[in-house]
Scaffold this motif. Structure first.
Motif, PDB file in Angstrom:
ATOM      1  N   ARG A   1      -9.840   2.834   6.181  1.00 36.59           N
ATOM      2  CA  ARG A   1      -9.073   2.491   5.152  1.00 36.59           C
ATOM      3  C   ARG A   1      -9.355   3.253   4.060  1.00 36.59           C
ATOM      4  O   ARG A   1      -8.456   2.953   2.998  1.00 36.59           O
ATOM      5  CB  ARG A   1      -9.207   0.939   4.919  1.00 36.59           C
ATOM      6  CG  ARG A   1      -8.753  -0.017   6.207  1.00 36.59           C
ATOM      7  CD  ARG A   1      -7.215   0.386   6.711  1.00 36.59           C
ATOM      8  NE  ARG A   1      -6.961  -0.623   7.673  1.00 36.59           N
ATOM      9  CZ  ARG A   1      -5.819  -0.294   8.401  1.00 36.59           C
ATOM     10  NH1 ARG A   1      -4.683   0.533   7.992  1.00 36.59           N
ATOM     11  NH2 ARG A   1      -5.423  -1.069   9.534  1.00 36.59           N
ATOM     12  N   ALA A   2     -10.256   3.968   3.771  1.00 34.13           N
ATOM     13  CA  ALA A   2     -10.781   4.604   2.555  1.00 34.13           C
ATOM     14  C   ALA A   2     -11.530   5.805   3.019  1.00 34.13           C
ATOM     15  O   ALA A   2     -11.986   6.032   4.000  1.00 34.13           O
ATOM     16  CB  ALA A   2     -11.452   3.848   1.628  1.00 34.13           C
ATOM     17  N   LEU A   3     -11.184   6.796   1.979  1.00 31.00           N
ATOM     18  CA  LEU A   3     -12.279   8.021   1.918  1.00 31.00           C
ATOM     19  C   LEU A   3     -13.204   8.043   0.917  1.00 31.00           C
ATOM     20  O   LEU A   3     -12.964   7.738  -0.006  1.00 31.00           O
ATOM     21  CB  LEU A   3     -11.197   9.426   1.914  1.00 31.00           C
ATOM     22  CG  LEU A   3     -10.192   9.260   2.903  1.00 31.00           C
ATOM     23  CD1 LEU A   3      -9.380  10.573   2.611  1.00 31.00           C
ATOM     24  CD2 LEU A   3     -10.488   9.789   4.300  1.00 31.00           C
ATOM     25  N   CYS A   4     -14.318   8.516   1.287  1.00 29.86           N
ATOM     26  CA  CYS A   4     -15.398   8.744   0.330  1.00 29.86           C
ATOM     27  C   CYS A   4     -15.355  10.080  -0.142  1.00 29.86           C
ATOM     28  O   CYS A   4     -15.587  11.120   0.689  1.00 29.86           O
ATOM     29  CB  CYS A   4     -16.920   8.311   0.988  1.00 29.86           C
ATOM     30  SG  CYS A   4     -17.046   6.716   1.775  1.00 29.86           S
ATOM     31  N   LEU A   5     -15.042  10.034  -1.483  1.00 31.76           N
ATOM     32  CA  LEU A   5     -14.814  11.581  -2.029  1.00 31.76           C
ATOM     33  C   LEU A   5     -15.665  11.740  -2.993  1.00 31.76           C
ATOM     34  O   LEU A   5     -16.343  10.705  -3.868  1.00 31.76           O
ATOM     35  CB  LEU A   5     -13.452  11.445  -2.461  1.00 31.76           C
ATOM     36  CG  LEU A   5     -12.417  11.425  -1.404  1.00 31.76           C
ATOM     37  CD1 LEU A   5     -10.843  11.411  -2.112  1.00 31.76           C
ATOM     38  CD2 LEU A   5     -12.516  12.509  -0.280  1.00 31.76           C
TER      39      LEU A   5
ATOM     40  N   ASP B   1      -2.935   4.476   2.646  1.00 34.62           N
ATOM     41  CA  ASP B   1      -1.930   3.420   2.831  1.00 34.62           C
ATOM     42  C   ASP B   1      -1.935   3.083   4.270  1.00 34.62           C
ATOM     43  O   ASP B   1      -1.718   3.981   5.031  1.00 34.62           O
ATOM     44  CB  ASP B   1      -0.394   4.052   2.044  1.00 34.62           C
ATOM     45  CG  ASP B   1       0.486   3.339   2.304  1.00 34.62           C
ATOM     46  OD1 ASP B   1       0.265   1.967   2.493  1.00 34.62           O
ATOM     47  OD2 ASP B   1       1.556   3.581   2.074  1.00 34.62           O
ATOM     48  N   PRO B   2      -1.734   1.896   4.347  1.00 32.68           N
ATOM     49  CA  PRO B   2      -1.904   1.411   5.928  1.00 32.68           C
ATOM     50  C   PRO B   2      -0.437   1.765   6.622  1.00 32.68           C
ATOM     51  O   PRO B   2      -0.403   1.778   7.818  1.00 32.68           O
ATOM     52  CB  PRO B   2      -2.388  -0.193   5.899  1.00 32.68           C
ATOM     53  CG  PRO B   2      -2.086  -0.378   4.639  1.00 32.68           C
ATOM     54  CD  PRO B   2      -2.272   0.662   3.455  1.00 32.68           C
ATOM     55  N   GLN B   3       0.488   1.721   5.593  1.00 24.05           N
ATOM     56  CA  GLN B   3       1.963   1.781   6.396  1.00 24.05           C
ATOM     57  C   GLN B   3       2.056   3.227   6.792  1.00 24.05           C
ATOM     58  O   GLN B   3       2.486   3.623   7.797  1.00 24.05           O
ATOM     59  CB  GLN B   3       2.905   1.287   5.581  1.00 24.05           C
ATOM     60  CG  GLN B   3       2.753   0.001   5.073  1.00 24.05           C
ATOM     61  CD  GLN B   3       4.022  -0.672   4.018  1.00 24.05           C
ATOM     62  OE1 GLN B   3       4.800   0.134   3.778  1.00 24.05           O
ATOM     63  NE2 GLN B   3       4.132  -2.017   3.765  1.00 24.05           N
ATOM     64  N   THR B   4       2.007   4.296   5.841  1.00 22.01           N
ATOM     65  CA  THR B   4       2.092   5.664   6.027  1.00 22.01           C
ATOM     66  C   THR B   4       1.095   6.418   6.585  1.00 22.01           C
ATOM     67  O   THR B   4       1.060   7.283   7.299  1.00 22.01           O
ATOM     68  CB  THR B   4       2.539   6.305   4.957  1.00 22.01           C
ATOM     69  OG1 THR B   4       1.421   5.976   3.717  1.00 22.01           O
ATOM     70  CG2 THR B   4       3.819   5.674   4.137  1.00 22.01           C
ATOM     71  N   ASN B   5      -0.036   5.814   6.177  1.00 20.79           N
ATOM     72  CA  ASN B   5      -1.454   6.557   7.035  1.00 20.79           C
ATOM     73  C   ASN B   5      -1.426   7.851   6.732  1.00 20.79           C
ATOM     74  O   ASN B   5      -2.041   8.765   7.502  1.00 20.79           O
ATOM     75  CB  ASN B   5      -1.635   6.312   8.607  1.00 20.79           C
ATOM     76  CG  ASN B   5      -2.967   6.226   8.915  1.00 20.79           C
ATOM     77  OD1 ASN B   5      -3.822   6.198   8.428  1.00 20.79           O
ATOM     78  ND2 ASN B   5      -3.039   6.661  10.157  1.00 20.79           N
ATOM     79  N   SER B   6      -1.004   8.221   5.568  1.00 20.09           N
ATOM     80  CA  SER B   6      -0.948   9.594   4.893  1.00 20.09           C
ATOM     81  C   SER B   6      -2.199   9.850   4.226  1.00 20.09           C
ATOM     82  O   SER B   6      -2.764   9.238   3.502  1.00 20.09           O
ATOM     83  CB  SER B   6       0.279   9.857   3.861  1.00 20.09           C
ATOM     84  OG  SER B   6       0.178   9.051   2.681  1.00 20.09           O
ATOM     85  N   LEU B   7      -2.772  11.063   4.703  1.00 11.48           N
ATOM     86  CA  LEU B   7      -4.081  11.495   3.915  1.00 11.48           C
ATOM     87  C   LEU B   7      -3.732  12.491   2.901  1.00 11.48           C
ATOM     88  O   LEU B   7      -2.783  13.257   2.865  1.00 11.48           O
ATOM     89  CB  LEU B   7      -4.834  12.164   5.286  1.00 11.48           C
ATOM     90  CG  LEU B   7      -5.201  11.352   6.306  1.00 11.48           C
ATOM     91  CD1 LEU B   7      -5.684  12.090   7.261  1.00 11.48           C
ATOM     92  CD2 LEU B   7      -6.065  10.083   5.743  1.00 11.48           C
TER      93      LEU B   7
END
Length: 1797
Positions: A30-34, A47-53
């Motif tokens: 659900r999240a990216l460590c940046l 975004d859980p709906q679009t799941n866009s990276l």
């Protein structure tokens, strides 16, 4: 450490921020460590709906590319980052994005638009050079010529982005590269339209100081040779509201401020202007001055541009008068009288000035500014206007007048740029506003965004089409790419019942308003269209979703701006203006009112209503013009330039990311990226892919078939086959695949590095261990060495086997292909031949059938015609027979009734017949009289017509003389100006020569001092001499450098003079051809005058004129003034002379007729003439000996000289002597007759039969009869001579007539030239006058030369006749003396006997010529110079003919002929021979074979040899010291030809410069491919992806050149020069020039190509330079100075390879790059691009350090080297040991008319 993916994160300030993953991502997180670049750690929610990276970042190796399509990841942050790196860090403003050129405004002047940059881009492929507006223009120009299709360059962007400047540079490129055709200064006129349009259409805004407030589309027309012939301009949507309103910090149009700044000029005093702050139209913005802009100077440029485009001073003043009136109209104050009415004070000064300038009545204008007329069906009302409405009416009038003025100027510019030549093709440049969105958007922004919607639609379709064509061309599977289609938005605006239609409908409503129109929009579109919306807080605005962004438009003012109405009564008042120009401006508006008043139309409502109904609104007009523009663009090949404004602060090289992203979205660049990314954006050729990713392959994977090798590698490393496609010549990759391959390549290289490090560390450890085991070390070392050698041998054998296999397979495949190709060609040939024969038989059969049918049908038709004709004739015969019978019966009846009357009137018939006969005679006489009368009338009419023509001719001549007299003062002024310039130039030349002479003397003194022996003793004294010698050496070197500079300057001037002279000859030839092609016999009027002096002259004369033009001395310009002043007097004198000649000729004709009728008088006259001519000829013949003696003593006797006086005295004495001799002959004859009569009388009685004396006994041997026959022959000879003289007299009369006609033609041409020169500007007028006078004086010299040659030929003929008559006279004298003696003996002896001839008188002693040995001379007759030069120069072919001759043979032959002319002391022959030789060599070099290197080098060698012969045999001590005694005897003895040596030196310089141009033309296409592009070591370069532009080469299929090609060409040049025996020193100078060309072209391309600035390319350049140096060693030229020419290129290559990090590196770099300028060093460092991941870019701080270190260096400000530079050349004297007397002339030269002396 592990490497994680790098991504882009959205940011509110920077648009996008770079970040790197600190933890691997797994699907479902659900999240990216940046981690950001500043070290900040954060979590990015998904975004859980679009799941866009977030989008991935490209590898650093791909950042900063020339083409955005070369990026692996194509998205918005990648595009923005690439543009930012190039713009901010590399200072590069141009970047390709597929087919789009992205141009970022740098807000400062950068040196990338100079003439040398244009030359560098000219002829280059678009992908070969760095992105530039010139590259786009070159691509459009080449595609127009190659594809025969019109082109368009679409320049768009928001205000301040640099659209106008980009369009201007594109037009400048076309004007520079293409040039103009036959029309003069077309490209200058095209460029001159820019200052005018900027003055009347550009203004200062908050975003741009020179913002275009209108759109324009300029079509630049080209002819069949692709030269500019004209242009045409279309404008769109002028911002008229700016005339009366400007926002804060903005200005009105520039022309108003230019007028105010020039108000102090005298011609602008009547306009009553002042400061710009004094006028309401120019002071609203509060910023009347633009920093760095002088409005007064800009006004001068505008007026100059007006004049250049043919708008004269009168029209200009009318324009400025109207503009000034608009300024005064803006200051008219309207006073409020009540709430609904207003007034203007009677004494308003500004309105008074406005009415005076416009020529209208004050009362009418002041009344209708405050009132309006309302018309109904029955009545007309005059309604007062409120103050607000009155001000609006005033402003509407001002806007309307300015719009009409703008349209008039545009129309006249188009008229000036229109060409009479048919346009073959055109290139359109569209400079149009980009997408705009402001806080308040009105009607103007709506139209602008509507236009951008249409352009974006066309752009999307074109990009989609190109993508589809690329896929189909490569034959890869085509899938439909989804792209944004803005057709719904366009339909919302322009479709039926769309926004524009509703707006027009509301404008037609009587009570229509902006509010009602807004409600209609809401009701129509709010629920039906997703692109239309309503603001929440407003009922007077609407929102449209455009392709770039949502825009909210305020409805207020839409209706008024769309109507664009103006008070009709104000127009009627303006109609009554006294200014004609203003009436012409509004003629289209006045037609209706004029017609209405003429017809007295009482109901005015209907016509006015009809006019309103037919008048188009602004929106409709804009929509129609936009549709027309789109049709034009769709019919052309478009090229796109998108201009980006980097920031709103106008700061140089600073980018605001948010503003840039907004514009990238608006201009369609991101849409191009999206379309490319949807398919296969990354594309590699198979060879490029193999070179780049060879590290991923093993040795066994490498096959000879590159395509199969690449397929195997991709199948191994990329499992998903949908990620790539194999085309015919390229591999197509999906987005991100190149980055993946780069990662694999980087990992492979990293593993290799780790392995290398591991191996080295292992070796070091093992070395330390083996030191303790020395014995083991030795054994292992030897063993491993042996194994390594075996391995190397195995590897070598394997590689050799692979190479042999590759070559063998290649040979087999090539043979198979050639056999198949030969078989295919044979089969095609046979099949086509069979088909051709079948077609021919069929056509022949059809032709025969048609012929048979034609004859059969003709025969049938003729048969029918004959039958019908016979039937008709038969019917006519029958009918006529019946009619004749009826008539006969009637006559019989009448005969019976009048028979008795005939009996009574029998006698009257005779009388009637007599009267009839008399009447016939009278008629005959009348006819004869009528014929005579008609003849007399015709003669009178012809005479009257002739007299009328003569009167008309005299009248025309008088008018021409008057016109010419008017033009003489201006011409005198021009000539005086030219004389001053010539005197100034001459003084400068003398000063330079004097300075050079002083330098030369000083140099000689210094040299003598340096070489003089010194007798100084001791070390101390020697030390005292060292410093002065060094100083003197330094002074000598300085003097030598100064002399060298002077020589360079002189040779450059000579080159420029030669070029101008060639240009003059070409223009004269073109004008001659154009005149010859005109229709003969047409009457010439003022409209068809031409400036061509050679009209009506045969082509041969023009050719001779061209040859003689080269020999014209520029000093003849001093005679121009005297020639012009005497021209009129010469005309009158020649006219009178011609009249006298014509009268004398008529008298001679009459006398000849009288003499033919009177025979005796004619015989007497002829006898008299014979006697006179006999005496004259005898007098001339007797004095021939003295004449010869005088001619041998003096080569050219003239009046007043001693030989001339001797000749006159001999002629007088011989005349007296011959008169006495003639009288003696007569007396002798009479005396002989008398003696014979006396003797007859004495013996008369004894012999009566002898009644007549036998006079023949006096001449028993026939001597007297022979004498009589001789006299008869003499008389016949004199008669023939008389006839010859008569013919010569007639020829002289004809020549005089031709001279008169020539003078008349010259007068006509002078008048014609004066009339045309008055229309030209001052500089062009002076140049045209100079060219005209040079041509005229050249023709005069030519005529004089011909007359001299004619006189010379006459003199030669007279001398030959004198020799013949001299022999006859000597013979007659001898016979006369014999006869006198015989008569005396006869008288003394008293008997007739044969008189034996006595001793002959002593005849003149003959001088015999002693035979001499051959002296090394060749004799030729006068007039054979042309034959000699034709065989020896013009028709001589160096290739195959002259190659077998003695080197320099033509030069030796010409010099031997010159020696004979010098030996004969004939200066005229010497001059003719030398001048003809010079002109012939120039003709061969420049006209016939100037582009042939072998021909140019051959004549360069012969010119130098002839120059050396002139020096060697001049007799000067400096040149004869190496001569043999025999050669010294052959020195020139009568003439000093030192001036001609300078002329031949100049000719040699011209030949050398032509030789350099030939070498440059041959080397130019080889240098860049051979020195930069070709890879000698495959895999070393490892080129990166190059994007779309490199793939779409403009010239496919070009030849591949390598450095070996360059070396072969250099060897060919060197061998040719050696073969023609060119001087070794000259060969060295030529080699230096060749190496300079190679260095300059290579370095210039390196500085303009970012892809060439890398470490591996530096290695490639150094290797190629080493090969050039090896070539110098091979040819024995290592020390000729050519290596120094390559020093800049060598240093540039070293600059690419050295370390570039620390300050020490910067200092070492500055010391190393001494031959490069600071600009070049910085440019190379800026363009440096890493090819592999381990390389690093040059930091900005390092570049700034370099700039600081090189700040004080004095150097050239230019970036590029001058590739056209030609070094000065010297011709050192070379002695020839060849003896002239040993030279043999080959028979193949056809020089048999030359005689060895």
């Amino acid at each position: 450490c592990p490497y994680y993916a790098r991504v882009w994160l959205p940011d509110a300030v920077e648009a996008w921020k770079p970040a790197e993953l600190t933890k691997d991502y797994t699907p479902g997180d659900r999240a990216l460590c940046l981690q950001l670049e500043d070290g900040t750690n954060l979590e990015h929610k998904i975004d859980p709906q679009t799941n866009s990276l977030p989008p991935l970042r490209n590898p650093d190796i791909l950042v900063g590319e020339n083409d955005l399509t070369a990026l692996s990841y194509l998205h918005e942050p990648a595009v923005l980052h690439n543009l930012k790196v190039r713009f901010v860090e590399s200072k590069i403003i141009y970047t390709y994005c597929g087919i789009v050129l992205v141009a970022i405004n740098p807000y400062e002047s950068i040196p990338i638009y100079d003439h040398d940059i244009i030359n560098a881009y000219s002829g280059q492929n678009m992908g070969d050079m760095d992105p530039h507006i010139f590259a786009v223009a070159e691509e459009a120009y080449k595609q127009m010529a190659r594809d025969q299709r019109n082109q368009s360059i679409i320049v768009s962007g928001e205000s301040g982005a640099g659209k106008t400047v980009s369009a201007k540079y594109a037009m400048r490129y076309f004007a520079t590269v293409s040039g103009s055709s036959s029309e003069a200064n077309v490209e200058e006129r095209v460029l001159a339209s820019s200052p005018i349009m900027e003055a009347i259409g550009n203004a200062k805004t908050t975003r741009n100081d020179n913002s275009s407030r209108f759109g324009k589309y300029i079509e630049i027309g080209f002819d069949k040779n692709y030269h500019i012939i004209g242009a045409n301009m279309r404008t769109y949507l002028l911002e008229k509201s700016r005339v009366v309103f400007q926002a804060t910090e903005e200005r009105n149009y520039h022309i108003f401020y230019q007028l105010c700044a020039s108000s102090h000029l005298p011609e602008f005093k009547p306009l009553q202007l002042g400061n710009a702050d004094d006028f309401h139209c120019t002071n609203q913005g509060g910023s009347p001055v633009i920093e760095g802009v002088d409005d007064a100077k800009e006004m001068c440029s505008t007026r100059k541009a007006f004049s250049l485009l043919g708008i004269n001073e009168t029209y200009q003043m009318d324009l400025f008068q109207i503009l000034a009136a608009l300024l005064h109209l803006g200051n008219v104050e309207v006073e409020e009288r009540s709430a609904d009415s207003s007034t203007i004070l009677p004494d308003n000064s500004h309105l008074t000035v406005f009415c005076e300038l416009m020529g209208v009545a004050y009362q009418d204008m002041s009344h209708w500014l405050c009132h309006r007329k309302l018309k109904t069906a029955t009545e007309t009302y005059v309604k007062p206007l409120s103050k607000v409405h009155a001000v609006n009416a005033r402003d509407a009038l001002a806007k309307h007048i300015y719009a009409k003025l703008f349209s008039w100027i545009v129309d006249h510019i188009n008229e000036a740029l229109r060409s009479a030549v048919k346009q073959h093709s055109f290139i359109g440049v569209l400079d149009i506003y980009g997408f705009e969105t402001f806080h308040i958007n009105s009607f103007e922004q709506f139209c602008i965004n509507y236009a951008n919607e249409k352009l974006q639609q066309q752009f999307n379709m074109h990009v989609f089409k190109l993508e589809q064509e690329e896929y189909m061309k490569e034959e890869i599977p085509w899938t439909l790419i989804d792209f944004y289609d803005n057709h719904p938005c366009i339909n919302l605006i322009e479709a039926k019942m769309g926004v524009l239609d509703l707006l027009d409908e509301e404008c037609k409503m009587p009570k229509g308003s902006d509010d009602t129109w807004a409600q209609k929009l809401y009701n129509t579109f709010l629920k039906k269209s997703d692109l239309f919306d309503k603001p929440r807080m407003s009922n007077k605005a609407f929102i449209i979703l455009h392709f770039a962004d949502k825009v909210e438009y305020q409805c207020e003012g839409f209706l008024e701006k769309n109507k664009d109405t103006v008070n009709e009564e104000q127009i009627i008042v303006l109609k009554l203006s006294k200014v004609c120009f203003f009436i012409c401006l509004f003629i289209c508006l006045f037609v209706f009112f004029i017609s209405g008043q003429t017809l007295n139309l009482s109901p005015m409502t209907r016509p006015v209503q009809a006019q309103r109904d037919h008048k188009k609104t602004v929106g409709t007009q804009f929509r129609n013009s936009l549709h027309l523009l789109m049709e034009t663009l769709n019919g052309t090949t478009p090229h796109y330039v998108r201009c980006i404004k980097p920031n709103d602060l106008k700061s140089p090289f600073m980018m605001d990311p948010m503003r840039a992203v907004q514009q990238l979205r608006a201009c369609g660049v991101l849409e191009t990226i999206r379309i490319s990314a949807a398919g296969f954006p990354s594309r590699w050729t198979y060879q490029e892919f193999f070179n780049r990713y060879r590290v991923l392959m093993k040795l066994k994977d490498i096959l000879s078939d590159r395509k199969q090798t690449c397929r195997n590698v991709l199948e191994k490393w990329v499992q998903d086959q949908d990620k790539y496609q194999f085309g015919k010549s390229k591999i197509f990759f999906r987005a991100g695949q190149v980055a993946y391959l780069e990662k694999l390549r980087s990992d492979k290289l990293k593993k290799a590095c780790v392995r290398i490090q591991k191996t080295i560390r292992c070796w070091l450890t093992r070395k330390r261990y083996l030191r303790m085991r020395q014995a083991a070390i030795t054994i292992q070392k030897n063993t491993r060495g042996y194994q390594a050698r075996c391995l190397v041998a195995f590897l070598r054998r394997t590689r050799a086997a692979v190479i042999i296999q590759k070559n063998q397979r290649m040979l087999v495949a090539r043979r198979r292909y050639q056999q198949q190709r030969s078989a295919s060609i044979t089969m095609q040939r046979l099949l086509r031949a069979y088909q051709a024969r079948q077609t021919y038989r069929k056509l022949l059969y059809e032709h025969k059938v048609l012929t048979i049918q034609k004859w059969v049908r003709g025969w049938l038709a003729r048969r029918r015609c004959r039958r019908s004709l016979r039937a008709v004739v038969y019917l006519q015969s029958c009918v006529r027979r019946m009619a004749a019978r009826r008539e006969l019966r009637k006559l019989r009846v009448e005969a019976r009734s009048v028979e008795h009357f005939k009996k009574l009137n029998v006698g009257m018939e005779n009388k009637i017949m007599q009267l009839q006969r008399k009447v016939d005679e009278q008629h005959k006489e009348n006819r004869e009289l009528s014929e005579r009368l008609r003849t007399v009338e015709r003669s009178r009419a012809a005479e009257s017509e002739r007299l009328g023509g003569e009167v008309e001719r005299l009248r025309v001549a008088e008018e021409e003389s008057r016109v010419k007299a008017d033009g003489v003062p201006s011409l005198l002024e021009q000539l005086s100006f030219l004389r001053q310039e010539l005197e100034t130039t001459r003084e400068e030349k003398e000063a330079i020569q004097e300075e050079a002479r002083t330098y030369r003397v000083d140099t000689e003194k210094v040299t003598q001092l340096l070489h003089s022996p010194t007798n100084l003793d001791g070390e101390g004294r020697a030390n005292t001499v060292v410093s002065p010698n060094k100083a003197q050496t330094k002074v000598g070197m300085q003097l030598e450098s100064d002399i060298r500079e002077e020589r360079d300057h002189y040779q450059s001037l000579l080159s420029e003079y030669t070029r101008l002279k060639e240009r003059h000859a070409d223009l004269k030839e073109e004008m001659t051809i154009s005149v010859i092609t005109d229709k003969p016999g047409r009457r010439r009027t003022d409209s068809n005058y031409s400036s061509n002096e050679s009209e009506g002259t045969p082509s041969s004369e023009s050719a001779e004129g061209r040859h003689s033009l080269d020999a014209v001395d520029m000093s003849v310009l001093l005679k121009l003034q005297r020639r012009v002043t005497e021209l009129e007097q010469d005309k009158q004198t020649l006219q009178r002379h011609l009249d006298k000649r014509e009268e004398a000729q008529q008298d001679q004709v009459k006398n000849a007729e009288k003499q033919r009728t009177a025979g005796r008088a004619e015989l007497d006259l002829e006898a008299l003439k014979r006697q006179e001519l006999e005496s004259e000829n005898k007098r001339l013949k007797t004095n021939l000996a003295e004449l010869r003696q005088s001619l041998t003593s003096t080569s050219s006797p003239g009046p007043g000289s001693a030989p001339y006086n001797v000749l006159l005295e001999q002629l007088n004495s011989s005349n007296e002597e011959l008169e006495v001799r003639k009288e003696e002959v007569l007396l002798l004859r009479s005396h002989m007759v008398r003696q014979e009569v006396l003797k007859h009388n004495k013996v008369g009685g004894s012999s009566p039969k002898r009644s007549t004396p036998d006079y023949h006994k006096l001449n028993e041997d026939g001597e007297l009869w022979l004498a009589y026959d001789g006299l008869k022959e003499t008389n016949s000879l004199l008669v023939s001579q008389l006839q010859v003289q008569d013919r010569r007299h007639e020829e002289e009369v004809d020549e005089l007539r031709e001279e008169v006609l020539r003078v008349r033609e010259e007068n006509r041409q002078q008048q014609q030239f004066l009339s045309q020169s008055l229309l030209l500007p001052q500089e062009a007028r002076i140049e045209a006058s100079l060219h005209h006078e040079i041509t005229r004086l050249t023709s005069d010299n030519l005529v004089g030369t011909r007359s001299i040659q004619y006189s010379t030929s006459i003199l030669q003929d007279l001398m030959e006749q004198q020799e013949k008559q001299d022999k006859m006279i000597r013979k007659l004298k001898k016979q006369l003396k014999v006869y006198v003696k015989r008569v005396e003996e006869y008288e003394a002896g008293g008997q007739m006997e044969r008189v034996a001839p006595g001793p002959e008188p002593r005849s003149p002693v003959g001088i015999t010529r002693k035979e001499r040995d051959f002296q090394g001379m060749l004799e030729y007759r006068r007039g054979d110079e042309s034959k000699l030069l034709k065989s020896l120069v013009v028709e001589l072919k160096p290739r195959g003919v002259a190659v077998n001759f003695l080197p320099g043979l033509p030069a030796y032959i010409l010099f031997m002929c010159l020696r004979h002319a010098d030996y004969s002391n004939d200066d005229q022959r010497v001059s003719v021979l030398l001048n003809s030789t010079i002109n012939s060599i120039k003709g061969v070099i420049k006209v016939k074979r100037g582009d042939d290197f072998e021909t140019v080098s051959f004549w360069l060698a012969n010119t130098c040899r002839f120059l050396h012969c002139l020096k060697q045999y001049s007799g000067e001590e400096a040149f004869v010291k190496n001569n043999t005694p025999r050669q010294n005897e052959h020195c020139l003895c009568n003439f000093d030809l030192s001036e001609y040596r300078q002329v031949f030196s100049d000719l040699a310089i011209q030949n050398y410069q032509q030789l350099v141009r030939c070498m440059e033309e041959a080397l130019q296409p080889m240098i860049v491919p051979g020195m930069l592009e070709h890879e000698n070591f495959q895999g070393v370069l490892g080129s990166k992806p190059t994007g779309l532009r490199k793939r779409t080469s403009s010239c496919p299929g070009e030849a591949v050149y390598t450095v070996d090609s360059i070396l072969q060409q250099l060897s060919l040049f060197h061998a040719t020069l050696i073969q023609h025996d060119v001087d070794p020193e000259l060969i060295k100078q030529g080699v230096i020039q060749q190496f300079y060309i190679i260095c300059s072209v290579t370095l210039n391309n390196l500085l303009l190509r970012k892809d060439m600035c890398s470490w591996s390319k530096g290695l490639q350049i150094r290797y190629n330079v080493w090969q050039l140096e090896e070539w110098l060693e091979e040819k024995g030229l290592p020390d000729c100075g050519a290596k120094e020419m390559l020093e800049p290129l060598i240093q540039a290559a070293q600059l690419l390879q050295v370390k570039k990090k620390t300050e020490e590196d910067a200092q070492a770099l500055c010391t190393m790059c001494s031959a490069l300028t600071t600009l070049q060093i910085v440019k190379v460092l800026t363009l440096y691009t890493p090819v592999i991941e381990f390389e690093e870019r040059v930091s900005i701080s390092f570049i700034r350090t370099i700039q600081a270190l090189l700040k004080g260096r004095v150097e050239s400000p230019l970036l590029l080297m001058d590739a056209k530079k030609i070094f000065s050349v010297t011709f050192p004297f070379t002695h020839s040991p060849l003896a002239l007397e040993t030279i043999q002339i080959p028979s193949s030269l056809n020089l048999g008319f030359l005689t060895r002396v």
